[in-house]
Design an enzyme around this catalytic site. Structure first.
Site, PDB file in Angstrom:
ATOM      1  N   CYS A 279     -14.084  34.724  51.517  1.00  8.02           N
ATOM      2  CA  CYS A 279     -13.716  35.072  52.702  1.00  8.02           C
ATOM      3  C   CYS A 279     -13.642  36.562  52.831  1.00  8.02           C
ATOM      4  O   CYS A 279     -13.222  37.311  51.638  1.00  8.02           O
ATOM      5  CB  CYS A 279     -12.131  34.448  53.111  1.00  8.02           C
ATOM      6  SG  CYS A 279     -11.460  35.124  54.525  1.00  8.02           S
TER       7      CYS A 279
ATOM      8  N   CYS B 160     -18.852  37.304  57.828  1.00  7.87           N
ATOM      9  CA  CYS B 160     -17.834  36.535  57.702  1.00  7.87           C
ATOM     10  C   CYS B 160     -18.393  34.998  57.382  1.00  7.87           C
ATOM     11  O   CYS B 160     -19.522  34.895  57.780  1.00  7.87           O
ATOM     12  CB  CYS B 160     -17.278  36.186  59.008  1.00  7.87           C
ATOM     13  SG  CYS B 160     -15.813  34.911  59.266  1.00  7.87           S
TER      14      CYS B 160
HETATM   15  N1  DGL Z   1     -14.361  33.413  56.620  1.00  9.00           N
HETATM   16  C1  DGL Z   1     -13.380  34.538  56.788  1.00  9.00           C
HETATM   17  C2  DGL Z   1     -14.242  35.573  56.450  1.00  9.00           C
HETATM   18  O1  DGL Z   1     -15.201  35.655  55.639  1.00  9.00           O
HETATM   19  C3  DGL Z   1     -12.861  34.060  58.445  1.00  9.00           C
HETATM   20  C4  DGL Z   1     -11.678  34.840  58.224  1.00  9.00           C
HETATM   21  C5  DGL Z   1     -10.627  34.418  59.506  1.00  9.00           C
HETATM   22  O2  DGL Z   1     -10.021  33.320  59.127  1.00  9.00           O
HETATM   23  O3  DGL Z   1     -10.578  34.888  60.631  1.00  9.00           O
HETATM   24  O4  DGL Z   1     -13.697  36.645  56.821  1.00  9.00           O
END
Ligand code: DGL
Length: 270
Positions: free
Chosen positions: A72, A186
Site C-alpha cells: 500500500c 496506488c
Molecule cells: N492500495 C492503497 C495504496 O496503494 C490504497 C489506499 C487507500 O485505502 O486509499 O495507496
C-alpha cells in the site's frame, strides 16, 4: 518456514501479492485486507499509522511472520518509518510510486502520477518528486473515490472515475509536452488498468511497482537467509477485517494463482 505477511487497506495489495507469488512460488504468504477500515488514502497519517500498527501486531501475533510487505503506497508513505522503529527485528519492504523507472523510460519527459490524496500529500512523495524535478515534469492526479469504487466492485463508478482522472492526467502522446507514461501509485489501480487504458492511446505506458517490490522482497529474504527452499510448497492465507466474501471475490477475480476452495477468515477483532 514462517510466512511472509502482506497487507493493504483492502483488495488493492492483491496486485502486489500476484507479483510476489510469481517471483517467490515456494513462499507461504498471509494477506491481510483491512477492509473494515478502508480507504486509508483520504484519512490522514495518524489514522493510517494506527491501523498499520494494529495489522502488524496481528500478523506477528497470529502468524509469526518472518517479513512484511506493505502493499500500500499510502501506508508506506505515512507509516513505514513508524513500523520500522516499533518492530526493529521485522524486515519490512514498502512501496512508493515508481517515479524512477517512469522518468528513466519517458521519451517526452512528461509523466503523470495517479495516487491517493494521502500519498501525494506526504513528505516521502515530495522528496521523491523533488529528486526527479530536474529530469521530468510530473503531474500529480489524486484519485479521490477510486479505491472505494474498486472495493465495492462498483463498475459504473470505476468507469466514470477512470475517465475523469485520465482526462486530468493527459493530454497523452509522444509529442513535446505530452504525457507518455502514467505511474500507478496506488496498488488498487493496476486492478482497473484496462478501464484506465480505454482513455489513452495504446502507446501510453503504465508503470506499477508489483514486480520490483517482489524482486526486492526476494533480495531481503535471501540476505537474511530466510528464503523458503526449493522443496517448499508455498501457500496463501487470506484474511480480512471486513466481509470475507469481498476478499474472496476479489481474489478469485484478480489473483491468478488463487487456490480454489479456500475460505477467508474474518479478523474483525483487530
Ligand atoms: N492500495 C492503497 C495504496 O496503494 C490504497 C489506499 C487507500 O485505502 O486509499 O495507496
Amino acid at each position: 518456514m514462517n510466512p511472509v505477511g502482506v497487507f493493504d487497506s483492502g483488495v488493492g495489495g492483491l496486485s502486489t501479492l500476484a507479483a510476489l507469488q510469481a517471483e517467490l512460488p515456494t513462499e507461504r504468504f498471509v494477506y491481510f485486507a483491512d477492509t473494515a477500515n478502508a480507504p486509508y488514502g483520504e484519512r490522514g497519517d495518524a489514522y493510517v499509522i494506527e491501523r498499520s500498527r494494529k495489522v502488524v501486531e496481528h500478523l506477528l501475533g497470529a502468524h509469526d511472520i518472518k517479513a512484511l510487505v506493505v502493499a500500500c503506497n499510502t501506508a508506506t508513505t505515512a507509516a513505514i518509518h513508524v513500523l520500522r522503529a516499533e518492530f526493529p527485528t521485522l524486515p519490512i519492504v514498502g512501496l512508493e510510486p515508481a517515479l524512477k523507472p517512469a522518468v528513466a523510460t519517458s521519451r517526452t519527459g512528461h509523466i503523470a502520477v495517479l495516487a491517493t490524496r494521502g500519498t501525494l500529500a506526504s513528505a516521502r512523495y515530495a522528496a521523491l518528486r523533488d529528486s526527479f524535478a530536474a529530469a521530468a515534469t510530473v503531474r500529480p492526479v489524486p484519485c479521490d473515490g477510486l479505491v472505494k469504487a474498486i472495493e465495492g466492485f462498483d463498475s459504473p463508478a470505476i468507469a466514470a472515475l477512470c475517465a475523469r482522472y485520465m482526462a486530468k492526467a493527459g493530454p497523452f502522446g509522444d509529442g513535446p509536452g505530452q504525457v507518455d507514461t502514467v505511474v500507478l501509485g496506488c496498488t488498487h489501480y493496476p486492478l482497473v488498468k484496462d478501464e484506465l487504458q480505454r482513455h489513452a492511446p495504446p502507446t501510453l505506458r503504465f508503470i506499477d511497482t508489483g514486480a520490483p517490490v517482489a524482486q526486492q522482497t526476494r533480495r531481503v529474504l535471501a540476505s537474511l537467509g530466510r528464503l523458503a527452499g526449493d522443496g517448499s510448497e508455498g501457500g496463501l492465507v487470506l484474511e480480512s477485517s471486513g466481509d470475507p466474501a469481498v476478499l474472496e471475490a476479489a481474489a478469485a477475480r484478480w489473483l491468478p494463482a488463487r487456490a480454489q476452495g479456500a475460505s477467508v477468515p474474518a479478523a474483525n477483532a483487530i
